[in-house]
Write an enzyme that holds these catalytic residues in place. Sequence first.
Site, PDB file in Angstrom:
ATOM      1  N   SER A 185      22.724 -24.709   6.737  1.00  0.00           N
ATOM      2  CA  SER A 185      21.713 -25.535   6.089  1.00  0.00           C
ATOM      3  C   SER A 185      21.976 -25.673   4.593  1.00  0.00           C
ATOM      4  O   SER A 185      22.520 -24.755   3.966  1.00  0.00           O
ATOM      5  CB  SER A 185      20.334 -24.890   6.303  1.00  0.00           C
ATOM      6  OG  SER A 185      19.302 -25.788   5.996  1.00  0.00           O
ATOM      7  N   PRO A 186      21.614 -26.816   4.004  1.00  0.00           N
ATOM      8  CA  PRO A 186      21.757 -26.960   2.543  1.00  0.00           C
ATOM      9  C   PRO A 186      20.940 -25.894   1.820  1.00  0.00           C
ATOM     10  O   PRO A 186      19.770 -25.685   2.132  1.00  0.00           O
ATOM     11  CB  PRO A 186      21.192 -28.361   2.269  1.00  0.00           C
ATOM     12  CG  PRO A 186      21.277 -29.075   3.569  1.00  0.00           C
ATOM     13  CD  PRO A 186      21.070 -28.040   4.627  1.00  0.00           C
ATOM     14  N   GLN A 218      24.899 -33.480   0.782  1.00  0.00           N
ATOM     15  CA  GLN A 218      23.500 -33.912   0.686  1.00  0.00           C
ATOM     16  C   GLN A 218      23.249 -34.403  -0.734  1.00  0.00           C
ATOM     17  O   GLN A 218      23.481 -33.671  -1.693  1.00  0.00           O
ATOM     18  CB  GLN A 218      22.547 -32.757   1.006  1.00  0.00           C
ATOM     19  CG  GLN A 218      21.077 -33.171   1.027  1.00  0.00           C
ATOM     20  CD  GLN A 218      20.136 -31.978   1.073  1.00  0.00           C
ATOM     21  OE1 GLN A 218      19.976 -31.269   0.076  1.00  0.00           O
ATOM     22  NE2 GLN A 218      19.509 -31.742   2.222  1.00  0.00           N
ATOM     23  N   TYR A 265      11.014 -33.633  -3.615  1.00  0.00           N
ATOM     24  CA  TYR A 265      11.893 -34.278  -4.589  1.00  0.00           C
ATOM     25  C   TYR A 265      11.600 -35.781  -4.608  1.00  0.00           C
ATOM     26  O   TYR A 265      10.666 -36.256  -3.950  1.00  0.00           O
ATOM     27  CB  TYR A 265      13.349 -33.938  -4.286  1.00  0.00           C
ATOM     28  CG  TYR A 265      13.625 -32.451  -4.375  1.00  0.00           C
ATOM     29  CD1 TYR A 265      13.320 -31.748  -5.542  1.00  0.00           C
ATOM     30  CD2 TYR A 265      14.133 -31.735  -3.310  1.00  0.00           C
ATOM     31  CE1 TYR A 265      13.528 -30.381  -5.628  1.00  0.00           C
ATOM     32  CE2 TYR A 265      14.352 -30.366  -3.385  1.00  0.00           C
ATOM     33  CZ  TYR A 265      14.035 -29.685  -4.558  1.00  0.00           C
ATOM     34  OH  TYR A 265      14.235 -28.330  -4.647  1.00  0.00           O
ATOM     35  N   ARG A 321      16.998 -35.957   5.513  1.00  0.00           N
ATOM     36  CA  ARG A 321      16.162 -34.755   5.627  1.00  0.00           C
ATOM     37  C   ARG A 321      14.739 -35.126   5.263  1.00  0.00           C
ATOM     38  O   ARG A 321      14.488 -35.746   4.225  1.00  0.00           O
ATOM     39  CB  ARG A 321      16.674 -33.623   4.734  1.00  0.00           C
ATOM     40  CG  ARG A 321      15.703 -32.433   4.701  1.00  0.00           C
ATOM     41  CD  ARG A 321      16.285 -31.181   4.079  1.00  0.00           C
ATOM     42  NE  ARG A 321      16.904 -30.333   5.093  1.00  0.00           N
ATOM     43  CZ  ARG A 321      17.057 -29.011   4.970  1.00  0.00           C
ATOM     44  NH1 ARG A 321      16.663 -28.386   3.890  1.00  0.00           N
ATOM     45  NH2 ARG A 321      17.623 -28.315   5.925  1.00  0.00           N
ATOM     46  N   GLY A 370      20.033 -21.124   7.230  1.00  0.00           N
ATOM     47  CA  GLY A 370      20.362 -20.939   5.832  1.00  0.00           C
ATOM     48  C   GLY A 370      20.519 -19.486   5.453  1.00  0.00           C
ATOM     49  O   GLY A 370      21.638 -18.981   5.321  1.00  0.00           O
ATOM     50  N   ARG A 371      19.401 -18.780   5.278  1.00  0.00           N
ATOM     51  CA  ARG A 371      19.459 -17.379   4.840  1.00  0.00           C
ATOM     52  C   ARG A 371      20.286 -16.515   5.786  1.00  0.00           C
ATOM     53  O   ARG A 371      20.926 -15.549   5.358  1.00  0.00           O
ATOM     54  CB  ARG A 371      18.037 -16.823   4.707  1.00  0.00           C
ATOM     55  CG  ARG A 371      17.247 -17.431   3.563  1.00  0.00           C
ATOM     56  CD  ARG A 371      15.822 -16.879   3.525  1.00  0.00           C
ATOM     57  NE  ARG A 371      15.080 -17.376   2.388  1.00  0.00           N
ATOM     58  CZ  ARG A 371      14.420 -18.529   2.362  1.00  0.00           C
ATOM     59  NH1 ARG A 371      14.426 -19.310   3.434  1.00  0.00           N
ATOM     60  NH2 ARG A 371      13.752 -18.913   1.293  1.00  0.00           N
TER      61      ARG A 371
END
Length: 799
Positions: free
Chosen positions: A414-415, A492, A572, A620, A717-718
Amino acid sequence: MKIAVVGGGPGGLYFAALMKQLDPAHEVTVWERNAASDTFGFGVVFSDETLGGIGNADTEIAAAMSRRFARWTDIDIHFRGEQHTVGGQGFAAMSRKELLELLQQRCGDLGVDVRFSTLAPDVAELSRTHDLVLAADGLNSAIRGAYADSFKPSLDLRRSKYMWLGTDLVFEAFKFFIKDTEHGVMQIHGYPYSDQGSTFIVEMHEDVWRSAGFDETEGQVFPPGVSDEAAIARITEIFRDELQGHSVLSNNSKWLNFTTVRNENWRHGNIVLLGDAAHTAHFSIGSGTKLAMEDSLALAACLHEHPDVETALAAYEAERRPVVESTQRAAQASLEWFENIGQYAGQDPVQFCFNLLTRSRRITYDNLKLRDPGFAALADKAFAESAGVQDVAPAMFQPARIGSLELKNRIVVSPMDMYSAVDGLPGDFHLTHLGSKAMGGAGLVMTEMVCVSDVGRITPGCTGLYSDEQAAGWRRIVDFVHQQSTAKIGGQIGHSGRKGSTRLMWEGIDVPLEDGWDVMGPSALPYGENCNVPREMDRSDMQQVLAEFTDAARRAADAGFDLLELHAAHGYLLSSFLSPLSNRRTDEYGGSLANRLRYPLEVFDAVRAAWPAERPLTVRLSATDWVEGGNTDDDAVEIARAFIAHGADGIDVSSGQVSKEEKPAFGRSYQTPFADKIRNQAAAAAGVAVIAVGAVSSYDDVNSILLAGRADFCALGRTHLYNPQWTLQAAAEQDYRGPGADWPLPFKAGRRKPPSARTDAVRPRLSLLRELEPESAATHVRWTPKTAARSAEVLASGV
């Protein structure tokens, strides 16, 4: 102690009996407004864990219940003309009426003062005259209402309609009948409770209910004990094939909407809530009776173990609340699954069955494989066929496409913003970070949000694609990924909008820079308190940013990225246009959802035109804002449809981070239901891939999500920060070797799982065989009264 129990249901009676056994000197009085013979409902289901607690606490009640149990292990799912049976579950059910009779008799034998057909005295008076007042007065608890300021209840009334019925058809297993009628999907939850009958619950979405004409009696008040006979006759007709000529039985049966009850506090002075008065969990996950009796066990034990009522009640709530909340989370997932069951009507029957079984996330693929290996193998085979491959493998290692891009497996890195660039330039850190993840086995590695301008950065440490030097830096990383792995790499791109010009995450997340740059957004509204206040963008700002996105897309193409993702999530810039929380414009770019979509779609169209047609472009999204008045998952479906209509090849489904006021429901795989909804309501029919993200951390969860058809890919991700080679390790753990997990040649020696500690103890072989026999025999046990004794014998052997 002098104890007042308000409510003579199973929870109240069982608690009274337990307290009298713990100390016969306790003075226990139970008030029940209904007569002893007034019993509503048909069967109740218990788990092995609950039965173990009952058996330890009151052997007489446990033995009496056991003699009356219907026992079985199978679930039969009837869907689209097929029946699939899954075993190894383990159920025990009995008549609710018989359970109440047992508990009434037990209370009488122990000397509990039970007053039927009698309203309890005023609760304030009971509180003054008794050491403890137990509110076991059910879903519509008057005591909870009287002290609402202390208990702070939350009542979540759902839209689906259900009716609790019975039938004289004795089912052999737990039955799910999923019927796609001309009005929509209706379902039956059925299970045997004796050798004479079964519970028969009919449920459907309110829209289906209205379409079928069941709303004819809406508003009609049925007196206590009177059933909606017109509806029951219609149900009997609709499900005549399933009933096989048998009758539908009623008992105070009428249409209901399930209410999920939660309370911020379970106690007020010496008054404590128990059972449905304190909490409810949807019937599709278990029984309210089960939870109430577990409450009774815990409360009685805490009162016995602690020196005073206040301490005991605090211990009771501390012990039970985490258990109940966990059950309610699972029940909520199950409830919402059945509310949205219509979106799965087109699924393959095997996938549908797997989806239904794993709906609450308590049962996973690995868990199901232990319970019924045969069905797990069937699910694997069906998934392989749907992927167009011959080799059966773990779902996460089956190939799939996003647009024209074929990926070797279903795992996405994941980004993740790294805040480690200088002047937007990616360096050795980014090469190491992304290169290690690519070599770790993931099918697709995504960059962090790469900003389209210097003032579009979140922090001074964010990367960019607004210069040729930055593009060259990304080319170096892309080339490394392609040379050293078979992974694909996606970029991305995004603009921070009003969330820009802040410190590095570890220096203060969302804290404005002292000497930062001006930020802009759709409206002059800050992200939160003490955050930067953006200026409202005008048309020239919008055109400039659109041009910056276009330039970034061209540079991304030149850098060699395999895929490009437009970041329209997390508050964003593009996300802030989509949300009514941050977009209060009065021109054609604000107001309705169609207007709020206008600018993000303009940017998407420009990026699509600049990005090579043969390479996929994804988006996304934040599927919900987690704030009242913000976007919901229903809005997300419409937003996804709009991007799909404009040519999106994939939807990457995240949530939140649009407002500081958000209250997300964090938990394991907590965002997957949003991906599920978008996939099955908007994307799958269009051939568009959906990526699930959000606290997906185990390969078991990944396989479960994919096999159920909730998403096409899972982004982690993590988990990849914790272990860059997580995907390869997952292959080794599952003993998978194949093209979905190809090891870099220098790493190949590590593809075997390292040996772990072992014992040299040798267990007696014959003993071991005896242990195995009952387990294998009991995978599929049916409830047939003529073989009830044999079923009980097999289950008593340890299953």
